[in-house]
Scaffold this motif. Sequence first.
Motif, short mmCIF file in Angstrom:
data_model
loop_
_atom_site.label_atom_id
_atom_site.label_comp_id
_atom_site.label_asym_id
_atom_site.label_seq_id
_atom_site.Cartn_x
_atom_site.Cartn_y
_atom_site.Cartn_z
N PRO A 3 12.54 75.27 -46.86
CA PRO A 3 13.87 74.68 -46.94
C PRO A 3 14.66 75.16 -48.15
O PRO A 3 14.30 74.90 -49.27
CB PRO A 3 13.60 73.18 -47.03
CG PRO A 3 12.18 73.03 -47.39
CD PRO A 3 11.49 74.30 -47.02
N GLY A 4 15.71 75.92 -47.86
CA GLY A 4 16.72 76.24 -48.83
C GLY A 4 16.32 76.99 -50.08
O GLY A 4 17.02 76.92 -51.07
N TYR A 45 0.03 62.90 -44.49
CA TYR A 45 0.73 64.18 -44.47
C TYR A 45 -0.18 65.33 -44.04
O TYR A 45 0.29 66.34 -43.55
CB TYR A 45 1.35 64.48 -45.84
CG TYR A 45 2.65 63.75 -46.08
CD1 TYR A 45 3.84 64.28 -45.63
CD2 TYR A 45 2.68 62.54 -46.74
CE1 TYR A 45 5.04 63.63 -45.83
CE2 TYR A 45 3.87 61.86 -46.96
CZ TYR A 45 5.05 62.42 -46.50
OH TYR A 45 6.22 61.76 -46.69
N SER A 46 -1.47 65.17 -44.20
CA SER A 46 -2.39 66.24 -43.81
C SER A 46 -2.43 66.42 -42.29
O SER A 46 -2.86 67.47 -41.81
CB SER A 46 -3.80 65.94 -44.33
OG SER A 46 -4.31 64.76 -43.74
N MET A 47 -1.98 65.43 -41.56
CA MET A 47 -1.98 65.50 -40.09
C MET A 47 -0.72 66.17 -39.54
O MET A 47 -0.63 66.42 -38.36
CB MET A 47 -2.11 64.10 -39.50
CG MET A 47 -3.35 63.34 -39.99
SD MET A 47 -4.88 64.20 -39.64
CE MET A 47 -5.10 63.75 -37.95
N LEU A 48 0.26 66.44 -40.40
CA LEU A 48 1.53 67.00 -39.96
C LEU A 48 1.49 68.53 -39.92
O LEU A 48 0.78 69.15 -40.71
CB LEU A 48 2.65 66.57 -40.90
CG LEU A 48 2.92 65.08 -41.04
CD1 LEU A 48 3.99 64.85 -42.10
CD2 LEU A 48 3.32 64.46 -39.72
N GLN A 52 6.91 69.78 -39.51
CA GLN A 52 7.09 68.33 -39.59
C GLN A 52 7.13 67.87 -41.04
O GLN A 52 7.94 67.03 -41.41
CB GLN A 52 5.97 67.61 -38.85
CG GLN A 52 6.04 67.74 -37.35
CD GLN A 52 4.84 67.11 -36.66
OE1 GLN A 52 3.73 67.13 -37.18
NE2 GLN A 52 5.07 66.58 -35.47
N GLU A 53 6.27 68.44 -41.86
CA GLU A 53 6.25 68.05 -43.27
C GLU A 53 7.57 68.42 -43.95
O GLU A 53 8.10 67.64 -44.74
CB GLU A 53 5.07 68.72 -43.98
CG GLU A 53 4.91 68.24 -45.40
CD GLU A 53 3.67 68.80 -46.08
OE1 GLU A 53 3.56 68.59 -47.29
OE2 GLU A 53 2.83 69.44 -45.41
N MET A 57 10.14 65.71 -45.67
CA MET A 57 10.60 65.80 -47.06
C MET A 57 12.13 65.81 -47.13
O MET A 57 12.71 65.13 -47.97
CB MET A 57 10.06 67.07 -47.72
CG MET A 57 8.56 67.10 -47.84
SD MET A 57 7.98 65.74 -48.85
CE MET A 57 6.38 66.31 -49.25
N LEU A 58 12.76 66.57 -46.25
CA LEU A 58 14.22 66.63 -46.24
C LEU A 58 14.84 65.28 -45.91
O LEU A 58 15.90 64.93 -46.44
CB LEU A 58 14.71 67.66 -45.22
CG LEU A 58 14.58 69.12 -45.61
CD1 LEU A 58 14.94 70.01 -44.42
CD2 LEU A 58 15.46 69.44 -46.80
N CYS A 59 14.20 64.53 -45.04
CA CYS A 59 14.79 63.28 -44.54
C CYS A 59 14.42 62.06 -45.38
O CYS A 59 14.60 60.93 -44.94
CB CYS A 59 14.40 63.07 -43.08
SG CYS A 59 15.15 64.30 -42.02
#
Length: 119
Positions: A3-4, A45-48, A52-53, A57-59
């Motif tokens: 992201p960015g 988070y390890s399942m994402l 998705q991660e 984070m962005l949201c």
Amino acid sequence: MRPGDGTEDEPLFRPYAVTGGRSEPRYHMAMETLVSSVTLKSDDYSMLTPEQESIMMLCRSVRSVAEISALLRVPLGVARVLIADMADEGLVRLHVPQLNKGQPDLNLLERVLSGLRRL
């Protein structure tokens, strides 16, 4: 997906690979639909997937589907598919403006005007 960070011009994946070959989400999602992530335990988070991660984070702050697409540098259709899948899994919440009431949403219009002024 990064992201960015602005260091690479190409995404790290082929969009069709991330969406399983789908180009349309399971249901209609406007590009102005707002998305927020739900709170997960750190071990969840390890399942994402990495995509998705990144979206989670962005949201952390509410963002539109179009903004997520731009920040992740993926086509809008890919972002819609990923976000719809995450909403079905309960990972994100969708905040859809009620535009069918016949009256414009003044809050949405004020946010758009504020964003335009910042440009």
